[in-house]
Scaffold this motif. Structure first.
Motif, PDB file in Angstrom:
ATOM      1  N   THR A 142      10.066  -3.078  -1.051  1.00 57.83           N
ATOM      2  CA  THR A 142       8.755  -3.209  -1.898  1.00 57.83           C
ATOM      3  C   THR A 142       8.449  -4.469  -2.404  1.00 57.83           C
ATOM      4  O   THR A 142       7.252  -5.038  -2.509  1.00 57.83           O
ATOM      5  N   LEU A 143       9.425  -5.259  -2.551  1.00 58.89           N
ATOM      6  CA  LEU A 143       9.058  -6.787  -3.134  1.00 58.89           C
ATOM      7  C   LEU A 143       8.762  -7.621  -1.816  1.00 58.89           C
ATOM      8  O   LEU A 143       7.493  -8.309  -1.966  1.00 58.89           O
ATOM      9  N   LEU A 161       4.063   5.016  -5.028  1.00 59.67           N
ATOM     10  CA  LEU A 161       4.326   3.998  -3.858  1.00 59.67           C
ATOM     11  C   LEU A 161       3.585   4.730  -2.698  1.00 59.67           C
ATOM     12  O   LEU A 161       2.937   3.923  -1.889  1.00 59.67           O
ATOM     13  N   THR A 162       3.915   6.020  -2.527  1.00 55.62           N
ATOM     14  CA  THR A 162       3.156   6.684  -1.484  1.00 55.62           C
ATOM     15  C   THR A 162       1.511   6.922  -1.747  1.00 55.62           C
ATOM     16  O   THR A 162       0.793   6.381  -0.565  1.00 55.62           O
ATOM     17  N   ALA A 163       1.034   6.659  -2.680  1.00 57.01           N
ATOM     18  CA  ALA A 163      -0.609   6.527  -3.100  1.00 57.01           C
ATOM     19  C   ALA A 163      -1.091   5.329  -2.587  1.00 57.01           C
ATOM     20  O   ALA A 163      -1.914   5.005  -1.928  1.00 57.01           O
ATOM     21  N   VAL A 182       6.662  -0.403  -8.614  1.00 49.76           N
ATOM     22  CA  VAL A 182       8.095   0.224  -8.149  1.00 49.76           C
ATOM     23  C   VAL A 182       9.325  -0.749  -8.059  1.00 49.76           C
ATOM     24  O   VAL A 182      10.479  -0.290  -8.384  1.00 49.76           O
ATOM     25  N   CYS A 183       9.038  -1.769  -7.682  1.00 52.83           N
ATOM     26  CA  CYS A 183      10.074  -2.646  -7.599  1.00 52.83           C
ATOM     27  C   CYS A 183      10.740  -3.245  -8.989  1.00 52.83           C
ATOM     28  O   CYS A 183      11.861  -3.183  -9.067  1.00 52.83           O
ATOM     29  N   SER A 184       9.889  -3.371  -9.829  1.00 52.71           N
ATOM     30  CA  SER A 184      10.239  -3.484 -11.177  1.00 52.71           C
ATOM     31  C   SER A 184      11.164  -2.350 -11.723  1.00 52.71           C
ATOM     32  O   SER A 184      12.223  -2.681 -12.218  1.00 52.71           O
ATOM     33  N   ALA A 187       8.917   2.016   4.235  1.00 51.16           N
ATOM     34  CA  ALA A 187      10.458   2.221   4.180  1.00 51.16           C
ATOM     35  C   ALA A 187      10.887   2.578   2.764  1.00 51.16           C
ATOM     36  O   ALA A 187      11.894   3.080   2.565  1.00 51.16           O
ATOM     37  N   GLY A 188      10.099   1.879   1.653  1.00 51.94           N
ATOM     38  CA  GLY A 188      10.574   2.170   0.376  1.00 51.94           C
ATOM     39  C   GLY A 188      10.369   3.539  -0.146  1.00 51.94           C
ATOM     40  O   GLY A 188      11.042   4.208  -0.637  1.00 51.94           O
ATOM     41  N   VAL A 189       9.267   4.210   0.706  1.00 49.49           N
ATOM     42  CA  VAL A 189       9.005   5.478   0.280  1.00 49.49           C
ATOM     43  C   VAL A 189      10.132   6.325   0.916  1.00 49.49           C
ATOM     44  O   VAL A 189      10.746   7.423   0.309  1.00 49.49           O
ATOM     45  N   LEU A 190      10.596   6.260   2.266  1.00 50.33           N
ATOM     46  CA  LEU A 190      11.691   6.764   2.740  1.00 50.33           C
ATOM     47  C   LEU A 190      12.934   6.722   1.718  1.00 50.33           C
ATOM     48  O   LEU A 190      13.727   7.671   1.564  1.00 50.33           O
ATOM     49  N   VAL A 191      13.291   5.432   1.391  1.00 51.83           N
ATOM     50  CA  VAL A 191      14.441   5.009   0.738  1.00 51.83           C
ATOM     51  C   VAL A 191      14.352   6.219  -0.711  1.00 51.83           C
ATOM     52  O   VAL A 191      15.358   6.626  -1.043  1.00 51.83           O
ATOM     53  N   LEU A 192      13.222   6.141  -1.092  1.00 52.11           N
ATOM     54  CA  LEU A 192      12.982   6.884  -2.668  1.00 52.11           C
ATOM     55  C   LEU A 192      13.332   8.334  -2.293  1.00 52.11           C
ATOM     56  O   LEU A 192      13.882   9.002  -3.091  1.00 52.11           O
TER      57      LEU A 192
END
Length: 186
Positions: free
Chosen positions: A40-41, A121-123, A83-85, A167-172
């Motif tokens: 995400t960063l 994040l998905t949105a 999301v990163c924060s 990738a962040g969406v998948l990890v979440l």
């Protein structure tokens, strides 16, 4: 007397095994959070620094493509930053779960906030993906032209930033499933 002691020993082994598995799940949770932070960063930085200028006939007339020209890209950067924060702040609870593998209340809180961050994040990623698609393919019916033939660098960066975000969406998603599994094992 021996049967009671044998049952007590088996219960102790089960308790130790459960604790070891829960600690392993907590370590995996921590590692996945670090991976999501990087994704995400990186996405927010890649999109937030995207800028390309094309010269026209003269030096005074130029065409410019910048991420903040489109509100969807601005939303993408803000969503990835939020999301990163959150993920950085949630590392504290993840470390707490490594130390105390039987904590239930904080896992429920993490599932709740992880789900909210997954939705955000998905949105953001979906909104940006629709614009990236239009930048690559255009839409002849709406008279929107594909700009990626002219703005190659711009399009490469915005497309690349989507990879980290998805990738962040998948990890979440994996984090939510992992927390649910950890709670169900109790």
């Amino acid at each position: 007397m021996k049967a009671g002691a044998l049952e007590l020993g088996e219960a102790s082994k089960d308790s130790t095994l459960k604790s070891t598995v829960n600690r392993g799940v907590s370590v995996l949770d921590f590692i996945l959070r670090l991976i999501a932070i990087i994704g995400t960063l990186g996405s927010a930085i890649a999109m937030g620094t995207t800028d390309q200028t094309l010269p026209f006939f003269t030096q005074f007339t130029q065409f410019r493509a910048k991420y903040d020209d489109l509100p969807m890209f601005t939303f993408f950067v803000v969503a990835n930053s939020i999301v990163c924060s959150y993920l950085v702040l949630s590392l504290a609870l993840s470390i707490f779960h490594i130390a105390r593998s039987n904590a239930n209340g904080s896992r429920i809180i993490l599932i709740f906030f992880d789900t909210a961050m997954l939705a955000l994040l998905t949105a953001g990623a979906s909104a940006a993906a629709s614009i990236v698609y239009l930048a690559h393919k255009g839409n002849a019916k709406a008279n929107w032209f594909a700009i990626c033939q002219q703005f190659n660098s711009f399009c490469e960066r915005i497309s690349g930033s989507l990879i980290g975000s998805f990738a962040g969406v998948l990890v979440l998603m994996l984090l939510i499933l992992l927390s649910a599994v950890a709670l169900s094992r109790r």
